[in-house]
Write a protein that holds these residues in place. Sequence first.
Motif, PDB file in Angstrom:
ATOM      1  N   GLN A   1      40.042  30.547  45.578  1.00  0.00           N
ATOM      2  CA  GLN A   1      41.119  30.891  46.307  1.00  0.00           C
ATOM      3  C   GLN A   1      41.343  32.663  46.020  1.00  0.00           C
ATOM      4  O   GLN A   1      42.146  33.325  47.118  1.00  0.00           O
ATOM      5  CB  GLN A   1      42.514  30.365  45.932  1.00  0.00           C
ATOM      6  CG  GLN A   1      43.058  28.959  45.946  1.00  0.00           C
ATOM      7  CD  GLN A   1      43.965  28.417  45.327  1.00  0.00           C
ATOM      8  OE1 GLN A   1      44.860  29.183  44.614  1.00  0.00           O
ATOM      9  NE2 GLN A   1      44.132  26.940  44.897  1.00  0.00           N
ATOM     10  N   CYS A   2      40.701  33.087  45.296  1.00  0.00           N
ATOM     11  CA  CYS A   2      40.830  34.704  44.634  1.00  0.00           C
ATOM     12  C   CYS A   2      40.314  35.525  46.058  1.00  0.00           C
ATOM     13  O   CYS A   2      40.810  36.528  46.119  1.00  0.00           O
ATOM     14  CB  CYS A   2      40.326  34.919  43.488  1.00  0.00           C
ATOM     15  SG  CYS A   2      40.499  36.509  42.872  1.00  0.00           S
ATOM     16  N   GLY A   3      39.184  35.311  46.549  1.00  0.00           N
ATOM     17  CA  GLY A   3      38.713  35.972  47.551  1.00  0.00           C
ATOM     18  C   GLY A   3      37.656  37.090  47.148  1.00  0.00           C
ATOM     19  O   GLY A   3      37.056  36.896  46.247  1.00  0.00           O
ATOM     20  N   THR A   4      37.607  38.268  47.889  1.00  0.00           N
ATOM     21  CA  THR A   4      36.684  39.263  47.445  1.00  0.00           C
ATOM     22  C   THR A   4      36.975  39.854  46.233  1.00  0.00           C
ATOM     23  O   THR A   4      35.894  40.546  45.802  1.00  0.00           O
ATOM     24  CB  THR A   4      36.752  40.437  48.643  1.00  0.00           C
ATOM     25  OG1 THR A   4      38.283  41.044  48.661  1.00  0.00           O
ATOM     26  CG2 THR A   4      36.598  39.678  50.055  1.00  0.00           C
TER      27      THR A   4
ATOM     28  N   ALA B   1      43.946  26.510  26.931  1.00  0.00           N
ATOM     29  CA  ALA B   1      44.855  27.849  27.495  1.00  0.00           C
ATOM     30  C   ALA B   1      44.669  27.716  29.143  1.00  0.00           C
ATOM     31  O   ALA B   1      43.609  28.424  29.655  1.00  0.00           O
ATOM     32  CB  ALA B   1      44.703  29.168  27.117  1.00  0.00           C
ATOM     33  N   VAL B   2      45.492  27.023  29.979  1.00  0.00           N
ATOM     34  CA  VAL B   2      45.468  26.710  31.202  1.00  0.00           C
ATOM     35  C   VAL B   2      46.094  28.079  32.069  1.00  0.00           C
ATOM     36  O   VAL B   2      47.050  28.414  31.711  1.00  0.00           O
ATOM     37  CB  VAL B   2      46.214  25.352  31.959  1.00  0.00           C
ATOM     38  CG1 VAL B   2      45.971  25.395  33.408  1.00  0.00           C
ATOM     39  CG2 VAL B   2      45.654  24.225  31.008  1.00  0.00           C
ATOM     40  N   PRO B   3      45.257  28.507  32.962  1.00  0.00           N
ATOM     41  CA  PRO B   3      45.615  29.826  33.443  1.00  0.00           C
ATOM     42  C   PRO B   3      46.846  29.706  34.499  1.00  0.00           C
ATOM     43  O   PRO B   3      46.684  28.599  35.115  1.00  0.00           O
ATOM     44  CB  PRO B   3      44.650  30.393  34.270  1.00  0.00           C
ATOM     45  CG  PRO B   3      43.695  29.307  34.460  1.00  0.00           C
ATOM     46  CD  PRO B   3      43.743  28.234  33.553  1.00  0.00           C
ATOM     47  N   GLU B   4      47.741  30.528  34.657  1.00  0.00           N
ATOM     48  CA  GLU B   4      48.721  30.487  35.885  1.00  0.00           C
ATOM     49  C   GLU B   4      48.133  30.809  36.905  1.00  0.00           C
ATOM     50  O   GLU B   4      47.284  31.521  37.159  1.00  0.00           O
ATOM     51  CB  GLU B   4      49.897  31.309  35.271  1.00  0.00           C
ATOM     52  CG  GLU B   4      50.584  31.247  33.915  1.00  0.00           C
ATOM     53  CD  GLU B   4      51.536  29.952  33.939  1.00  0.00           C
ATOM     54  OE1 GLU B   4      51.711  29.513  35.128  1.00  0.00           O
ATOM     55  OE2 GLU B   4      52.206  29.509  33.056  1.00  0.00           O
ATOM     56  N   ASP B   5      48.804  30.457  38.064  1.00  0.00           N
ATOM     57  CA  ASP B   5      48.511  30.619  39.475  1.00  0.00           C
ATOM     58  C   ASP B   5      47.933  32.210  39.661  1.00  0.00           C
ATOM     59  O   ASP B   5      47.414  32.510  40.526  1.00  0.00           O
ATOM     60  CB  ASP B   5      49.603  30.295  40.529  1.00  0.00           C
ATOM     61  CG  ASP B   5      49.302  28.493  40.497  1.00  0.00           C
ATOM     62  OD1 ASP B   5      48.318  28.063  40.027  1.00  0.00           O
ATOM     63  OD2 ASP B   5      50.374  28.053  41.059  1.00  0.00           O
ATOM     64  N   GLU B   6      48.997  33.096  39.060  1.00  0.00           N
ATOM     65  CA  GLU B   6      48.942  34.433  39.665  1.00  0.00           C
ATOM     66  C   GLU B   6      47.943  35.067  38.484  1.00  0.00           C
ATOM     67  O   GLU B   6      48.009  36.465  38.676  1.00  0.00           O
ATOM     68  CB  GLU B   6      50.497  35.140  39.450  1.00  0.00           C
ATOM     69  CG  GLU B   6      50.872  35.050  38.202  1.00  0.00           C
ATOM     70  CD  GLU B   6      51.619  33.636  37.784  1.00  0.00           C
ATOM     71  OE1 GLU B   6      52.530  33.845  36.877  1.00  0.00           O
ATOM     72  OE2 GLU B   6      51.395  32.703  38.735  1.00  0.00           O
ATOM     73  N   ILE B   7      47.187  34.796  37.721  1.00  0.00           N
ATOM     74  CA  ILE B   7      46.494  35.320  36.801  1.00  0.00           C
ATOM     75  C   ILE B   7      45.557  36.301  37.388  1.00  0.00           C
ATOM     76  O   ILE B   7      45.563  37.576  36.822  1.00  0.00           O
ATOM     77  CB  ILE B   7      45.763  34.252  35.758  1.00  0.00           C
ATOM     78  CG1 ILE B   7      45.094  35.119  34.664  1.00  0.00           C
ATOM     79  CG2 ILE B   7      44.597  33.453  36.632  1.00  0.00           C
ATOM     80  CD1 ILE B   7      44.201  34.369  33.730  1.00  0.00           C
ATOM     81  N   PHE B   8      44.877  35.962  38.409  1.00  0.00           N
ATOM     82  CA  PHE B   8      44.028  36.992  38.804  1.00  0.00           C
ATOM     83  C   PHE B   8      44.508  38.319  39.716  1.00  0.00           C
ATOM     84  O   PHE B   8      43.960  39.466  39.574  1.00  0.00           O
ATOM     85  CB  PHE B   8      42.965  36.321  39.847  1.00  0.00           C
ATOM     86  CG  PHE B   8      42.050  35.539  39.071  1.00  0.00           C
ATOM     87  CD1 PHE B   8      41.478  35.896  38.016  1.00  0.00           C
ATOM     88  CD2 PHE B   8      41.980  34.162  39.519  1.00  0.00           C
ATOM     89  CE1 PHE B   8      40.574  34.867  37.472  1.00  0.00           C
ATOM     90  CE2 PHE B   8      41.327  33.142  38.741  1.00  0.00           C
ATOM     91  CZ  PHE B   8      40.711  33.422  37.538  1.00  0.00           C
ATOM     92  N   SER B   9      45.471  38.077  40.531  1.00  0.00           N
ATOM     93  CA  SER B   9      46.369  39.026  41.075  1.00  0.00           C
ATOM     94  C   SER B   9      46.893  40.016  40.022  1.00  0.00           C
ATOM     95  O   SER B   9      46.873  41.286  40.286  1.00  0.00           O
ATOM     96  CB  SER B   9      47.551  38.461  41.846  1.00  0.00           C
ATOM     97  OG  SER B   9      48.469  37.830  41.314  1.00  0.00           O
ATOM     98  N   VAL B  10      47.647  39.516  38.823  1.00  0.00           N
ATOM     99  CA  VAL B  10      47.955  40.223  37.871  1.00  0.00           C
ATOM    100  C   VAL B  10      46.881  41.274  37.134  1.00  0.00           C
ATOM    101  O   VAL B  10      47.003  42.423  37.037  1.00  0.00           O
ATOM    102  CB  VAL B  10      48.615  39.592  36.843  1.00  0.00           C
ATOM    103  CG1 VAL B  10      49.163  40.367  35.661  1.00  0.00           C
ATOM    104  CG2 VAL B  10      49.861  38.952  37.586  1.00  0.00           C
ATOM    105  N   LEU B  11      45.784  40.393  36.878  1.00  0.00           N
ATOM    106  CA  LEU B  11      44.427  41.203  36.267  1.00  0.00           C
ATOM    107  C   LEU B  11      44.012  42.378  37.261  1.00  0.00           C
ATOM    108  O   LEU B  11      43.694  43.330  36.752  1.00  0.00           O
ATOM    109  CB  LEU B  11      43.630  40.349  35.821  1.00  0.00           C
ATOM    110  CG  LEU B  11      43.835  39.239  34.652  1.00  0.00           C
ATOM    111  CD1 LEU B  11      42.621  38.378  34.399  1.00  0.00           C
ATOM    112  CD2 LEU B  11      43.853  40.079  33.472  1.00  0.00           C
ATOM    113  N   GLN B  12      44.059  42.128  38.736  1.00  0.00           N
ATOM    114  CA  GLN B  12      43.441  42.880  39.505  1.00  0.00           C
ATOM    115  C   GLN B  12      44.356  44.214  39.374  1.00  0.00           C
ATOM    116  O   GLN B  12      44.110  45.415  39.566  1.00  0.00           O
ATOM    117  CB  GLN B  12      43.634  42.333  40.893  1.00  0.00           C
ATOM    118  CG  GLN B  12      42.932  43.234  41.777  1.00  0.00           C
ATOM    119  CD  GLN B  12      41.701  43.939  42.002  1.00  0.00           C
ATOM    120  OE1 GLN B  12      40.636  43.254  40.990  1.00  0.00           O
ATOM    121  NE2 GLN B  12      41.348  44.908  42.194  1.00  0.00           N
ATOM    122  N   HIS B  13      45.685  44.068  39.414  1.00  0.00           N
ATOM    123  CA  HIS B  13      46.640  45.074  39.186  1.00  0.00           C
ATOM    124  C   HIS B  13      46.572  45.966  37.938  1.00  0.00           C
ATOM    125  O   HIS B  13      46.585  47.203  37.888  1.00  0.00           O
ATOM    126  CB  HIS B  13      48.050  44.618  39.284  1.00  0.00           C
ATOM    127  CG  HIS B  13      49.161  45.510  39.112  1.00  0.00           C
ATOM    128  ND1 HIS B  13      49.503  46.783  39.992  1.00  0.00           N
ATOM    129  CD2 HIS B  13      49.913  45.882  38.323  1.00  0.00           C
ATOM    130  CE1 HIS B  13      50.400  47.251  39.787  1.00  0.00           C
ATOM    131  NE2 HIS B  13      50.801  46.987  38.626  1.00  0.00           N
TER     132      HIS B  13
END
Length: 372
Positions: free
Chosen positions: A117-120, A198-210
């Motif tokens: 779902q993360c995309g580019t 440690a199961v990741p939360e849905d927003e983990i990649f958007s937060v890491l990107q920020h």
Amino acid sequence: KCVSSRREACLCGKYCRRSSPFIHLLTLTVLTFGVLAPLICHRLLHSYFYLRRWHLSPMSQEFLAQNQQEGRAALHYFETIDTFQPLLLITIITVQRRNDFHYVLQVAARFHRLLQQCGTHCQSHRLLLCNVESDPNSHQDVRLLSSFFPMVSRGKPARESDPSLNPFEKEKQDYVFCLEQSLLAYNPEYVLLVEDDAVPEDEIFSVLQHLFSARFSKPYLRDALYFKLYHPERLQRYFNPEPMRLLEWLGLGLFLGPVWGLVAFFALYSMALSELVGRHYGLELRRLHPALYNVVPASECCTPAMLFPASSARRALGYLRELRCRRGFAKDTALYSLLRGRGENAFVVEPNLVRHVGMYSSLRLNSNPKLL
């Protein structure tokens, strides 16, 4: 004449007295902390008002049943998936646990779904499994995952050469091995070392990107030894030895003090309410947007999800090799001890970016685990 009753006297202004503000404030305090908050918050696990005797056992059993079901769903996910293309740089360190919960499958399945779902933004990410089971071939879930993800295993003879090796030192050596293999396998800019419960939360990649694009441009963050992506909810309260939390608590009290004449009361009132209901639930509001996530100095416990810049990871490897872990000085305490001893900095991201689901520990035996 207004003498027939007290009511008539009040109407005439003879005996009327303005109610004391103290009575109103006392009534508000009693109603809030004695009635409303206990009624509303008695099922909130991380609140002081939580009724453990009533709810802890059934909630623990409900959590175990739900987690067991999610483990079966993760098993089904990987049994039915057709193709996989790795996208993310993450190392999942795993050891055999109870088979019926499929912890590592839950973690891997969630990461795989989120990556799709993360995309580019996630095209340059990769994933690596690090199997540290004493008999690598006995880890059934990893045998399944090896068809979808690259994997490294720690050799059995190297760990059995020292009969005095205690489980905490063994865990640290496993951690060092997986971190080192992560650097050798991909030479990444960052290593996200995740434990297999440690199961990741849905927003983990958007937060890491920020964090990568905005926050880590600051030198004091860019050069940090590590970033924790999880801190136990029970340790997120204001009554903990982190000075920044006390400032946050005081600021919250002053912000909610609506009348300057009563600012001290309303500050204490709102501070008490936020602490007793649970700071954890206030932190959840930060999930509304990645920019709202907080990055504050790290405290000691724990290591379910740790983000290491590559240069910092190499320093951490050198430090950890010089330390020997034991009961009371596990790898999380060892890492934290480096901050003062080596003049390093480390931070924690709030709220948590992973959920710790492993109620059955690989180090401490517990046949009847509870959520608290």
